[in-house]
Structures are given as C-alpha cells and as structure tokens.
Design a protein around this motif. Structure first.
Motif, mmCIF file in Angstrom:
data_model
loop_
_atom_site.group_PDB
_atom_site.id
_atom_site.type_symbol
_atom_site.label_atom_id
_atom_site.label_comp_id
_atom_site.label_asym_id
_atom_site.label_seq_id
_atom_site.Cartn_x
_atom_site.Cartn_y
_atom_site.Cartn_z
ATOM 1 N N ILE A 121 40.745 53.773 32.992
ATOM 2 C CA ILE A 121 40.191 52.451 32.428
ATOM 3 C C ILE A 121 41.338 51.441 32.744
ATOM 4 C CG2 ILE A 121 39.481 50.968 30.714
ATOM 5 C CD1 ILE A 121 37.893 53.109 29.502
ATOM 6 N N LEU A 122 42.601 51.822 32.462
ATOM 7 C CA LEU A 122 43.612 50.657 32.718
ATOM 8 C C LEU A 122 43.894 50.742 34.165
ATOM 9 C CD1 LEU A 122 45.964 49.085 31.691
ATOM 10 C CD2 LEU A 122 47.290 51.350 31.720
ATOM 11 N N GLY A 123 43.817 51.971 34.871
ATOM 12 C CA GLY A 123 43.814 51.767 36.475
ATOM 13 C C GLY A 123 42.750 50.916 37.086
ATOM 14 N N MET A 124 41.429 51.109 36.572
ATOM 15 C CA MET A 124 40.219 50.069 37.106
ATOM 16 C C MET A 124 40.655 48.780 36.801
ATOM 17 S SD MET A 124 37.100 52.537 36.437
ATOM 18 C CE MET A 124 36.913 54.263 36.666
ATOM 19 N N ALA A 125 41.114 48.664 35.547
ATOM 20 C CA ALA A 125 41.170 47.197 35.231
ATOM 21 C C ALA A 125 42.001 46.374 35.986
ATOM 22 C CB ALA A 125 41.482 47.047 33.833
ATOM 23 N N LEU A 126 43.346 47.135 36.432
ATOM 24 C CA LEU A 126 44.532 46.500 37.202
ATOM 25 C C LEU A 126 44.065 46.380 38.725
ATOM 26 C CD1 LEU A 126 47.636 48.631 35.952
ATOM 27 C CD2 LEU A 126 46.986 46.196 35.630
ATOM 28 N N ALA A 127 42.870 47.229 39.316
ATOM 29 C CA ALA A 127 42.453 47.309 40.496
ATOM 30 C C ALA A 127 41.305 45.903 40.665
ATOM 31 C CB ALA A 127 41.700 48.436 40.988
ATOM 32 N N GLU A 128 40.703 45.935 39.471
ATOM 33 C CA GLU A 128 39.842 44.504 39.318
ATOM 34 C C GLU A 128 40.477 43.340 39.575
ATOM 35 O OE1 GLU A 128 36.468 44.485 40.004
ATOM 36 O OE2 GLU A 128 36.482 46.424 40.553
ATOM 37 N N ALA A 129 41.518 43.312 38.643
ATOM 38 C CA ALA A 129 42.470 42.098 38.333
ATOM 39 C C ALA A 129 43.005 41.673 39.775
ATOM 40 C CB ALA A 129 43.400 42.317 37.458
ATOM 41 N N ILE A 130 43.240 42.590 40.674
ATOM 42 C CA ILE A 130 43.652 41.885 41.964
ATOM 43 C C ILE A 130 42.511 41.393 42.740
ATOM 44 C CG2 ILE A 130 44.481 42.948 44.349
ATOM 45 C CD1 ILE A 130 46.180 45.090 42.662
ATOM 46 N N ALA A 131 41.295 42.015 42.704
ATOM 47 C CA ALA A 131 40.318 41.343 43.248
ATOM 48 C C ALA A 131 40.077 39.852 42.719
ATOM 49 C CB ALA A 131 39.056 42.174 43.184
ATOM 50 N N ILE A 132 40.130 39.892 41.365
ATOM 51 C CA ILE A 132 39.938 38.524 40.841
ATOM 52 C C ILE A 132 40.838 37.426 41.210
ATOM 53 C CG2 ILE A 132 39.920 37.272 38.561
ATOM 54 C CD1 ILE A 132 38.520 39.855 37.527
ATOM 55 N N TYR A 133 42.253 37.739 41.402
ATOM 56 C CA TYR A 133 43.392 37.008 41.799
ATOM 57 C C TYR A 133 43.042 36.435 43.241
ATOM 58 C CZ TYR A 133 46.104 38.363 37.842
ATOM 59 O OH TYR A 133 46.576 38.694 36.595
ATOM 60 N N ALA A 134 42.635 37.542 44.089
ATOM 61 C CA ALA A 134 42.162 37.305 45.467
ATOM 62 C C ALA A 134 41.040 36.202 45.637
ATOM 63 C CB ALA A 134 41.755 38.651 46.394
ATOM 64 N N LEU A 135 40.158 36.605 44.751
ATOM 65 C CA LEU A 135 38.732 35.461 44.772
ATOM 66 C C LEU A 135 39.210 34.066 44.175
ATOM 67 C CD1 LEU A 135 35.996 37.585 43.149
ATOM 68 C CD2 LEU A 135 36.205 36.398 45.454
ATOM 69 N N ILE A 136 40.322 33.938 43.335
ATOM 70 C CA ILE A 136 40.766 32.656 42.937
ATOM 71 C C ILE A 136 41.547 31.906 44.099
ATOM 72 C CG2 ILE A 136 42.356 31.621 41.373
ATOM 73 C CD1 ILE A 136 41.555 33.484 38.991
ATOM 74 N N LEU A 137 42.290 32.918 44.688
ATOM 75 C CA LEU A 137 43.175 32.300 45.826
ATOM 76 C C LEU A 137 42.049 31.804 47.093
ATOM 77 C CD1 LEU A 137 46.054 34.305 45.931
ATOM 78 C CD2 LEU A 137 45.904 31.977 45.278
ATOM 79 N N ALA A 138 40.994 32.657 47.134
ATOM 80 C CA ALA A 138 40.241 32.327 48.248
ATOM 81 C C ALA A 138 39.433 30.802 47.976
ATOM 82 C CB ALA A 138 39.189 33.462 48.386
ATOM 83 N N PHE A 139 38.931 30.706 46.861
ATOM 84 C CA PHE A 139 38.188 29.677 46.465
ATOM 85 C C PHE A 139 38.971 28.526 45.808
ATOM 86 C CE2 PHE A 139 34.930 33.048 46.515
ATOM 87 C CZ PHE A 139 34.071 32.506 47.605
ATOM 88 N N GLY A 140 40.234 28.795 45.439
ATOM 89 C CA GLY A 140 40.924 27.649 45.058
ATOM 90 C C GLY A 140 41.426 26.660 46.059
ATOM 91 N N GLY A 141 41.083 26.690 47.295
ATOM 92 C CA GLY A 141 41.663 25.982 48.247
ATOM 93 C C GLY A 141 42.905 26.183 49.135
ATOM 94 N N ARG A 142 43.431 27.395 48.807
ATOM 95 C CA ARG A 142 44.818 27.659 49.284
ATOM 96 C C ARG A 142 44.444 28.663 50.482
ATOM 97 N NH1 ARG A 142 49.486 28.565 45.496
ATOM 98 N NH2 ARG A 142 49.262 26.563 44.023
#
Length: 57
Positions: A36-57
C-alpha cells in the motif's frame, strides 16, 4: 506519460505483493503494508505530474 508510469508501477507492486504472499502467507500483513505504501508513492508521482501539466508550467 506519468499516468502510464504510475499505472505500470501500481500493477507491478500489486503483482509482486501477491507473489510474496503466495510464497509466505504468514507475512500477509507486512507485505500488505509495504504494498500500500508503494502504491501510494507511485500514485503521488502521477498526481504531481498532473499538477504540473495543468498548472501552466
């Protein structure tokens, strides 16, 4: 790309966790916690990428 990477990462973590529990059923609780910890870390990276993608950078 980050979403695909996170999906692959979660799939690999799940597969290896199932394999580990199959080999040693007594370690189910510890394996589940680490998986569960490993899956959460993998999903966190995807969320960071989405924030960067839609954040205008």
């Amino acid at each position: 790309m980050a979403g695909a990477g996170a999906g692959i990462g979660v799939g690999l973590v799940g597969a290896k966790a199932a394999e580990a529990v199959g080999r040693n059923p007594g370690a189910f609780g510890r394996v589940l916690t680490v998986a569960i910890l490993g899956m959460a870390l993998a999903e966190a990276i995807a969320i960071y990428a989405l924030i960067l993608a839609f954040g205008g950078r």
